[in-house]
Write a protein that holds these residues in place. Structure first.
Motif, PDB file in Angstrom:
ATOM      1  N   GLY A 190      -3.878 -12.377  -7.464  1.00 38.73           N
ATOM      2  CA  GLY A 190      -4.934 -11.846  -6.596  1.00 38.73           C
ATOM      3  C   GLY A 190      -6.236 -12.605  -6.788  1.00 38.73           C
ATOM      4  N   GLN A 191      -6.609 -12.810  -8.050  1.00 35.35           N
ATOM      5  CA  GLN A 191      -7.866 -13.530  -8.315  1.00 35.35           C
ATOM      6  C   GLN A 191      -7.795 -14.971  -7.809  1.00 35.35           C
ATOM      7  OE1 GLN A 191      -9.576 -12.678 -12.390  1.00 35.35           O
ATOM      8  NE2 GLN A 191      -7.798 -11.351 -12.466  1.00 35.35           N
TER       9      GLN A 191
ATOM     10  N   TYR B  80     -13.356  -6.605  -8.426  1.00 38.97           N
ATOM     11  CA  TYR B  80     -13.971  -7.709  -7.675  1.00 38.97           C
ATOM     12  C   TYR B  80     -15.050  -8.451  -8.471  1.00 38.97           C
ATOM     13  CZ  TYR B  80     -11.241  -6.220  -3.714  1.00 38.97           C
ATOM     14  OH  TYR B  80     -10.185  -5.917  -2.892  1.00 38.97           O
TER      15      TYR B  80
ATOM     16  N   GLN C 214       2.049  -8.268  -9.287  1.00 39.48           N
ATOM     17  CA  GLN C 214       0.692  -7.840  -9.652  1.00 39.48           C
ATOM     18  C   GLN C 214       0.429  -8.082 -11.137  1.00 39.48           C
ATOM     19  OE1 GLN C 214       0.168  -3.790  -8.274  1.00 39.48           O
ATOM     20  NE2 GLN C 214       0.467  -4.376  -6.146  1.00 39.48           N
TER      21      GLN C 214
ATOM     22  N   SER D 134     -14.939  -3.038 -10.587  1.00 35.57           N
ATOM     23  CA  SER D 134     -14.403  -3.588 -11.832  1.00 35.57           C
ATOM     24  C   SER D 134     -13.384  -4.694 -11.554  1.00 35.57           C
ATOM     25  CB  SER D 134     -13.807  -2.485 -12.707  1.00 35.57           C
ATOM     26  OG  SER D 134     -12.649  -1.989 -12.104  1.00 35.57           O
TER      27      SER D 134
ATOM     28  N   PHE E 286       0.825  -1.217   0.000  1.00 36.92           N
ATOM     29  CA  PHE E 286       0.000   0.000   0.000  1.00 36.92           C
ATOM     30  C   PHE E 286       0.859   1.267   0.000  1.00 36.92           C
ATOM     31  CE2 PHE E 286      -3.369  -2.964   0.685  1.00 36.92           C
ATOM     32  CZ  PHE E 286      -4.488  -2.347   0.130  1.00 36.92           C
TER      33      PHE E 286
ATOM     34  N   ASP F 255     -13.195  -1.784  -5.505  1.00 41.45           N
ATOM     35  CA  ASP F 255     -13.426  -1.426  -6.901  1.00 41.45           C
ATOM     36  C   ASP F 255     -14.269  -2.516  -7.583  1.00 41.45           C
ATOM     37  OD1 ASP F 255     -13.279  -0.915  -9.613  1.00 41.45           O
ATOM     38  OD2 ASP F 255     -11.204  -0.218  -9.517  1.00 41.45           O
TER      39      ASP F 255
ATOM     40  N   ALA G   1      -3.691  -7.706  -0.725  1.00 34.13           N
ATOM     41  CA  ALA G   1      -2.485  -7.100  -1.301  1.00 34.13           C
ATOM     42  C   ALA G   1      -1.651  -8.164  -2.008  1.00 34.13           C
ATOM     43  CB  ALA G   1      -1.635  -6.428  -0.222  1.00 34.13           C
ATOM     44  N   ILE G   2      -1.171  -7.812  -3.172  1.00 39.63           N
ATOM     45  CA  ILE G   2      -0.222  -8.654  -3.909  1.00 39.63           C
ATOM     46  C   ILE G   2       1.039  -7.804  -4.099  1.00 39.63           C
ATOM     47  CG2 ILE G   2       0.218  -9.927  -6.072  1.00 39.63           C
ATOM     48  CD1 ILE G   2      -2.113 -11.100  -4.381  1.00 39.63           C
TER      49      ILE G   2
ATOM     50  N   PRO H  78      -8.239  -6.477   4.076  1.00 34.50           N
ATOM     51  CA  PRO H  78      -7.823  -6.012   2.762  1.00 34.50           C
ATOM     52  C   PRO H  78      -7.200  -7.139   1.934  1.00 34.50           C
ATOM     53  CG  PRO H  78      -6.129  -5.499   4.381  1.00 34.50           C
ATOM     54  CD  PRO H  78      -7.197  -6.287   5.101  1.00 34.50           C
TER      55      PRO H  78
ATOM     56  N   LYS I 282     -14.560  -9.633 -11.262  1.00 30.71           N
ATOM     57  CA  LYS I 282     -13.844 -10.722 -11.944  1.00 30.71           C
ATOM     58  C   LYS I 282     -13.921 -12.018 -11.145  1.00 30.71           C
ATOM     59  CE  LYS I 282     -10.332  -7.594 -13.863  1.00 30.71           C
ATOM     60  NZ  LYS I 282     -10.647  -7.605 -15.286  1.00 30.71           N
TER      61      LYS I 282
ATOM     62  N   GLN J 131      -0.713 -10.733 -12.600  1.00 31.96           N
ATOM     63  CA  GLN J 131      -0.442 -12.092 -13.110  1.00 31.96           C
ATOM     64  C   GLN J 131      -1.539 -13.076 -12.701  1.00 31.96           C
ATOM     65  OE1 GLN J 131       3.565 -13.283 -11.881  1.00 31.96           O
ATOM     66  NE2 GLN J 131       4.276 -11.185 -12.081  1.00 31.96           N
TER      67      GLN J 131
ATOM     68  N   GLU K  27      -0.176   3.580  -2.863  1.00 33.45           N
ATOM     69  CA  GLU K  27      -0.975   4.749  -2.466  1.00 33.45           C
ATOM     70  C   GLU K  27      -0.258   5.724  -1.541  1.00 33.45           C
ATOM     71  OE1 GLU K  27      -5.081   3.699  -1.452  1.00 33.45           O
ATOM     72  OE2 GLU K  27      -4.742   1.911  -2.670  1.00 33.45           O
TER      73      GLU K  27
END
Ligand SMILES: CC(C)(COP(=O)(O)OP(=O)(O)OC[C@H]1O[C@@H](n2cnc3c(N)ncnc32)[C@H](O)[C@@H]1OP(=O)(O)O)[C@@H](O)C(=O)NCCC(=O)NCCS
Length: 178
Positions: free
Chosen positions: A96-97, A124, A91, A122, A22, A120, A85-86, A83, A126, A93, A26
Protein backbone atom coordinates in the motif's frame (compact mmCIF):
# COMPACT_ATOMS: atom_id res chain seq x y z
CA UNK A 1 5.29 -6.81 -8.02
CA UNK A 2 4.65 -4.22 -10.74
CA UNK A 3 3.18 -0.80 -10.15
CA UNK A 4 1.27 0.68 -13.07
CA UNK A 5 -0.85 3.56 -14.19
CA UNK A 6 -3.99 1.61 -15.06
CA UNK A 7 -5.16 2.29 -18.59
CA UNK A 8 -7.05 -0.85 -19.49
CA UNK A 9 -10.38 -0.07 -21.16
CA UNK A 10 -12.07 -2.66 -18.94
CA UNK A 11 -11.95 -1.54 -15.27
CA UNK A 12 -13.80 -4.60 -13.94
CA UNK A 13 -10.71 -6.13 -12.30
CA UNK A 14 -10.20 -2.94 -10.32
CA UNK A 15 -13.85 -2.66 -9.28
CA UNK A 16 -13.87 -6.31 -8.19
CA UNK A 17 -10.73 -5.80 -6.13
CA UNK A 18 -12.29 -2.87 -4.24
CA UNK A 19 -15.46 -4.84 -3.65
CA UNK A 20 -13.64 -7.94 -2.37
CA UNK A 21 -11.20 -6.06 -0.13
CA UNK A 22 -13.82 -3.85 1.54
CA UNK A 23 -16.27 -6.74 1.89
CA UNK A 24 -13.57 -8.72 3.70
CA UNK A 25 -12.49 -5.84 5.94
CA UNK A 26 -15.75 -4.01 6.62
CA UNK A 27 -18.61 -6.23 5.51
CA UNK A 28 -20.81 -6.73 2.48
CA UNK A 29 -22.60 -3.41 2.71
CA UNK A 30 -19.37 -1.39 2.72
CA UNK A 31 -18.01 -3.58 -0.11
CA UNK A 32 -21.04 -2.66 -2.22
CA UNK A 33 -20.79 1.05 -1.33
CA UNK A 34 -17.12 1.22 -2.35
CA UNK A 35 -17.66 -0.79 -5.52
CA UNK A 36 -20.56 1.51 -6.51
CA UNK A 37 -18.42 4.54 -5.71
CA UNK A 38 -15.48 3.34 -7.86
CA UNK A 39 -17.83 2.38 -10.71
CA UNK A 40 -19.38 5.85 -10.57
CA UNK A 41 -15.97 7.53 -10.32
CA UNK A 42 -14.78 5.76 -13.48
CA UNK A 43 -18.04 6.41 -15.33
CA UNK A 44 -18.52 10.09 -14.54
CA UNK A 45 -14.98 11.51 -14.28
CA UNK A 46 -13.17 13.03 -17.26
CA UNK A 47 -10.01 11.04 -18.08
CA UNK A 48 -7.75 14.02 -17.28
CA UNK A 49 -9.31 14.25 -13.81
CA UNK A 50 -8.79 10.63 -12.76
CA UNK A 51 -5.65 8.57 -12.21
CA UNK A 52 -5.97 4.91 -11.28
CA UNK A 53 -2.96 2.92 -10.23
CA UNK A 54 -2.60 -0.80 -9.75
CA UNK A 55 -0.16 -3.19 -8.15
CA UNK A 56 -0.06 -6.36 -10.22
CA UNK A 57 1.46 -9.77 -9.84
CA UNK A 58 1.33 -12.21 -12.75
CA UNK A 59 -1.45 -10.25 -14.41
CA UNK A 60 -3.55 -10.22 -11.25
CA UNK A 61 -4.57 -6.87 -9.79
CA UNK A 62 -3.71 -7.16 -6.09
CA UNK A 63 -3.83 -3.48 -5.20
CA UNK A 64 -5.35 -0.30 -6.51
CA UNK A 65 -5.94 3.34 -5.72
CA UNK A 66 -7.65 6.31 -7.30
CA UNK A 67 -6.56 9.95 -7.41
CA UNK A 68 -9.17 12.43 -8.67
CA UNK A 69 -8.88 16.13 -9.33
CA UNK A 70 -9.54 18.40 -6.40
CA UNK A 71 -10.10 22.05 -7.20
CA UNK A 72 -8.72 24.48 -4.62
CA UNK A 73 -8.88 28.30 -4.55
CA UNK A 74 -5.91 29.79 -6.43
CA UNK A 75 -3.78 28.28 -9.15
CA UNK A 76 -2.33 25.20 -7.50
CA UNK A 77 -3.16 21.83 -9.01
CA UNK A 78 -4.38 19.26 -6.49
CA UNK A 79 -5.59 15.66 -6.50
CA UNK A 80 -7.28 13.65 -3.79
CA UNK A 81 -6.56 10.01 -2.97
CA UNK A 82 -9.65 7.84 -2.47
CA UNK A 83 -10.05 4.91 -2.20
CA UNK A 84 -7.10 2.53 -1.68
CA UNK A 85 -7.28 -1.24 -1.41
CA UNK A 86 -4.71 -4.01 -1.15
CA UNK A 87 -5.93 -7.62 -1.50
CA UNK A 88 -6.34 -9.22 1.92
CA UNK A 89 -3.54 -11.78 1.54
CA UNK A 90 -1.08 -9.09 0.49
CA UNK A 91 -1.79 -6.57 3.26
CA UNK A 92 0.88 -5.58 5.74
CA UNK A 93 3.79 -6.11 3.32
CA UNK A 94 4.39 -2.48 2.43
CA UNK A 95 2.54 -2.70 -0.91
CA UNK A 96 0.00 0.00 0.00
CA UNK A 97 2.73 2.46 0.94
CA UNK A 98 4.75 1.67 -2.22
CA UNK A 99 1.68 2.07 -4.43
CA UNK A 100 0.73 5.41 -2.85
CA UNK A 101 4.35 6.60 -3.14
CA UNK A 102 4.36 5.60 -6.81
CA UNK A 103 1.17 7.63 -7.27
CA UNK A 104 2.60 10.67 -5.49
CA UNK A 105 5.75 10.52 -7.68
CA UNK A 106 3.52 10.33 -10.76
CA UNK A 107 1.57 13.40 -9.59
CA UNK A 108 4.85 15.29 -9.03
CA UNK A 109 5.95 14.41 -12.57
CA UNK A 110 2.71 16.03 -13.80
CA UNK A 111 3.41 19.20 -11.77
CA UNK A 112 0.62 18.52 -9.29
CA UNK A 113 1.55 20.47 -6.17
CA UNK A 114 -0.90 19.22 -3.53
CA UNK A 115 -2.27 15.82 -2.54
CA UNK A 116 -5.18 15.32 -0.16
CA UNK A 117 -6.86 12.33 1.36
CA UNK A 118 -9.44 11.48 4.01
CA UNK A 119 -8.67 8.54 6.27
CA UNK A 120 -6.72 7.16 9.18
CA UNK A 121 -3.92 9.64 10.05
CA UNK A 122 -1.82 6.88 11.60
CA UNK A 123 -1.63 5.06 8.28
CA UNK A 124 -1.37 7.99 5.85
CA UNK A 125 1.28 9.77 7.96
CA UNK A 126 3.62 6.91 6.95
CA UNK A 127 3.63 8.32 3.42
CA UNK A 128 3.87 12.00 4.18
CA UNK A 129 0.28 13.10 4.81
CA UNK A 130 -0.42 15.43 7.73
CA UNK A 131 -3.63 16.51 9.36
CA UNK A 132 -4.89 19.77 7.92
CA UNK A 133 -7.35 22.08 9.56
CA UNK A 134 -10.29 23.32 7.54
CA UNK A 135 -9.20 26.85 8.38
CA UNK A 136 -6.26 26.16 6.01
CA UNK A 137 -8.09 24.23 3.26
CA UNK A 138 -11.80 23.50 3.39
CA UNK A 139 -13.08 20.02 2.70
CA UNK A 140 -15.66 19.73 -0.09
CA UNK A 141 -18.34 18.19 2.18
CA UNK A 142 -18.99 18.29 5.95
CA UNK A 143 -16.54 15.93 7.66
CA UNK A 144 -17.84 13.24 10.01
CA UNK A 145 -14.22 12.63 11.11
CA UNK A 146 -12.34 15.98 10.90
CA UNK A 147 -9.12 14.38 12.19
CA UNK A 148 -9.03 12.34 8.96
CA UNK A 149 -8.69 15.41 6.69
CA UNK A 150 -5.10 15.08 5.43
CA UNK A 151 -2.80 16.75 2.94
CA UNK A 152 0.77 16.99 1.74
CA UNK A 153 2.69 19.41 -0.39
CA UNK A 154 4.37 17.81 -3.41
CA UNK A 155 6.61 20.75 -4.28
CA UNK A 156 8.38 21.37 -0.99
CA UNK A 157 6.41 24.51 -0.19
CA UNK A 158 4.37 24.81 2.97
CA UNK A 159 0.61 24.69 2.39
CA UNK A 160 -0.70 28.22 2.81
CA UNK A 161 -4.21 29.02 4.07
CA UNK A 162 -6.69 29.27 1.20
CA UNK A 163 -9.89 31.20 1.52
CA UNK A 164 -12.83 29.92 -0.46
CA UNK A 165 -14.50 26.64 -1.21
CA UNK A 166 -12.97 23.54 -2.74
CA UNK A 167 -14.54 21.09 -5.14
CA UNK A 168 -14.10 17.40 -5.73
CA UNK A 169 -15.31 15.43 -8.75
CA UNK A 170 -18.99 14.54 -8.98
CA UNK A 171 -18.71 10.93 -7.77
CA UNK A 172 -16.92 12.02 -4.61
CA UNK A 173 -19.28 14.90 -3.99
CA UNK A 174 -21.53 12.69 -1.89
CA UNK A 175 -21.88 13.66 1.80
CA UNK A 176 -22.36 10.02 2.81
CA UNK A 177 -18.75 9.31 1.76
CA UNK A 178 -17.41 12.00 4.10
C1 LIG B 1 -5.23 0.14 4.44
C2 LIG B 1 -4.47 -0.62 3.35
C3 LIG B 1 -4.65 0.07 2.01
C4 LIG B 1 -2.98 -0.60 3.73
O1 LIG B 1 -2.21 -1.26 2.75
P1 LIG B 1 -1.13 -2.34 3.21
O2 LIG B 1 -0.36 -2.74 2.00
O3 LIG B 1 -1.80 -3.42 3.97
O4 LIG B 1 -0.25 -1.47 4.22
P2 LIG B 1 1.34 -1.39 4.27
O5 LIG B 1 1.89 -2.79 4.33
O6 LIG B 1 1.84 -0.49 3.24
O7 LIG B 1 1.54 -0.67 5.67
C5 LIG B 1 1.48 -1.42 6.84
C6 LIG B 1 1.42 -0.51 8.02
O8 LIG B 1 0.19 0.23 8.01
C7 LIG B 1 -0.59 -0.13 9.13
N1 LIG B 1 -1.97 -0.26 8.64
C8 LIG B 1 -2.44 -1.12 7.73
N2 LIG B 1 -3.76 -0.92 7.56
C9 LIG B 1 -4.11 0.08 8.39
C10 LIG B 1 -5.32 0.74 8.68
N3 LIG B 1 -6.50 0.40 8.09
N4 LIG B 1 -5.30 1.73 9.58
C11 LIG B 1 -4.15 2.09 10.18
N5 LIG B 1 -2.97 1.50 9.95
C12 LIG B 1 -2.95 0.50 9.08
C13 LIG B 1 -0.04 -1.44 9.62
O9 LIG B 1 -0.26 -1.57 11.01
C14 LIG B 1 1.44 -1.30 9.30
O10 LIG B 1 2.10 -0.52 10.28
P3 LIG B 1 3.64 -0.81 10.70
O11 LIG B 1 4.45 -0.67 9.45
O12 LIG B 1 3.93 0.25 11.71
O13 LIG B 1 3.61 -2.20 11.20
C15 LIG B 1 -4.91 -2.10 3.25
O14 LIG B 1 -4.65 -2.74 4.47
C16 LIG B 1 -6.38 -2.25 2.85
O15 LIG B 1 -6.67 -2.35 1.68
N6 LIG B 1 -7.28 -2.34 3.86
C17 LIG B 1 -8.71 -2.50 3.61
C18 LIG B 1 -9.32 -1.33 2.85
C19 LIG B 1 -9.02 0.01 3.53
O16 LIG B 1 -9.18 0.17 4.74
N7 LIG B 1 -8.57 0.99 2.72
C20 LIG B 1 -8.18 2.31 3.23
C21 LIG B 1 -9.32 3.27 3.26
S1 LIG B 1 -9.70 3.88 1.63
Amino acid sequence: MKYWIFNDSNPQKVITLFKDVFTASEGENEGQIISDFVTNLIKTTQPQDLIILTAEEQDNVIGSLCFSRFTVPGKQVAFILSPVAIASHYQGQGIGQKLIQYGLDHLRSKNVSLAFTYGDPSYYSKIGFEQINESIVKAPCPLSMPEGWLAQSLNGQKIQPMSGNTQCVEALNDPSLW
